[in-house]
Design a protein around this motif. Structure first.
Motif, short mmCIF file in Angstrom:
data_model
loop_
_atom_site.label_atom_id
_atom_site.label_comp_id
_atom_site.label_asym_id
_atom_site.label_seq_id
_atom_site.Cartn_x
_atom_site.Cartn_y
_atom_site.Cartn_z
N SER A 38 -12.71 -10.29 0.80
CA SER A 38 -11.72 -9.33 1.25
C SER A 38 -10.37 -10.04 1.20
N ASN A 41 -3.87 -8.16 4.02
CA ASN A 41 -2.64 -7.48 3.68
C ASN A 41 -1.77 -7.35 4.93
N ASP A 65 -9.13 -3.98 1.65
CA ASP A 65 -9.66 -4.36 0.33
C ASP A 65 -11.05 -4.97 0.47
N ASN A 87 -9.95 -0.37 -2.73
CA ASN A 87 -8.58 -0.54 -2.21
C ASN A 87 -8.21 0.74 -1.46
N MET A 123 -9.77 -9.82 -5.65
CA MET A 123 -9.22 -9.82 -4.31
C MET A 123 -7.93 -10.63 -4.21
N GLY A 126 -5.89 -7.71 -5.36
CA GLY A 126 -6.03 -6.79 -4.25
C GLY A 126 -5.06 -5.62 -4.25
N THR A 127 -4.89 -5.01 -3.07
CA THR A 127 -3.99 -3.88 -2.94
C THR A 127 -2.56 -4.26 -3.30
#
Length: 327
Positions: A38, A41, A65, A87, A123, A126-127
């Motif tokens: 993960s 964020n 994520d 996401n 990851m 990721g977002t």
């Protein structure tokens, strides 16, 4: 039983910590995933520290994520053993998220792990990277090309900003990076920034309409910074807005929009349709240099998440934090 970061709120107060959790407490969903990685964020940091009203119900496992391997599925699109990516979709806010060894999710929230990326690399992107790519696509859809001029990236030392700088530079744009950590200019230059500016030049109240400076911008800061960015965009330029690190207010006027035809494009990464997600990740495979990931990201274990979350909210974290949930 599995390990995860659990956020609780009751008479004893608001707290987050590493806990042993029974699988029977996993929320409903048609796909159960053994999580591999993960991330942390900014939204996760707000949730874990309680610095922002992110969590909508308690208890909650944060983590917007995740990548992992399907262990059970009644969704026709996914079978046991598939590697998947998630996401957004409110996971980590209203539905248990990725900062745990297990997750139970809706299949419609998942996409297959994009080709060309390992679970850890996905990851590391990721977002943050996915959002940056959505922002770049939005600028292109509004006519941006390298010949139009410089592109500004605010919050450039953060996750979204770092990826926006790297993607735009690889696509041939001259990138101006705005940051509050000018001492880390070398990092931004390595990502491809041609020029570094101190965020203080943008973060205070400014004129409704300023000198035309940038053809476009990716803004992850909001508030006065976003207002000043819009005021300095060239005629018919576009600003992709995707964050609110300075604040969620927008103390601006309509002047840039009606006198210069500036477009303010909002970037939603949370509930984007699957086709948009696949497009963004396909573009990341070609328009981002994965060799930069060790520069942009670092890896921690679940036991370090709470401490690093506080550092993230304090503005002490550069780039991306990948979480190996199995250590």
């Amino acid at each position: 039983m599995f390990k995860g970061i659990l956020i609780e709120k009751d008479e004893a107060g608001y707290r987050a910590g590493l806990r042993d959790i029974s699988e029977e407490h996993l929320p409903p969903g048609d796909v159960t995933v053994r999580v591999l990685y993960s991330t942390l964020n900014y939204k996760d940091g707000l949730a874990i520290t309680g610095a922002g009203p992110v969590v909508r119900k308690f208890p909650m496992i944060p983590g917007v994520d995740l990548t992992g391997i399907v262990e059970e599925s009644t969704d026709a699109d996914f079978k046991v053993g598939d590697q998947v990516l998630l996401n957004g979709w409110g996971v980590g806010e209203g539905h248990w998220g990725g900062l745990a060894e297990m997750a139970r999710l809706e299949g419609k929230w998942l996409i297959p792990l994009p080709k060309g990326f390992t679970a850890a690399q996905a990851m590391a992107i990721g977002t943050a990277g996915y959002t940056a790519m959505l922002a770049v696509i939005a600028l292109e859809e509004h006519g941006l090309t390298p010949e139009k001029g410089d592109v500004l990236v605010t919050g450039a030392n953060g996750g979204v900003g770092s990826f926006a700088v790297a993607i735009l530079a690889k696509l041939g744009y001259r990138v101006i990076a705005s940051t509050g950590r000018v001492a880390e200019s070398a990092y931004l230059n390595q990502l491809g920034a041609a020029e570094i500016v101190d965020r203080a030049t943008l973060s205070e109240p400014g004129r409704p309409l300023a000198k035309e400076r940038w053809a476009a911008a990716v803004d992850s800061v909001g508030s006065h910074t976003l207002a000043n960015v819009c005021a300095g965009i060239k005629y018919r330029g576009t600003v992709a807005a995707c964050g609110l690190a300075q604040g969620m207010d927008f103390p601006a006027t309509v002047m840039p929009f009606i006198l210069r035809g500036v477009t303010l494009a909002g970037i939603d990464s949370v509930t984007r349709p699957r086709a948009d997600r696949v497009q963004a990740w396909d573009r990341l495979a070609t328009d981002f240099d994965v060799a930069l990931l060790p520069l942009i990201s670092r890896e921690i274990g679940l036991s370090e998440v709470v401490e690093v979350s506080a550092q993230l909210i304090a503005g002490q974290v550069r780039g991306r934090v990948v979480v190996d949930v199995n250590r």
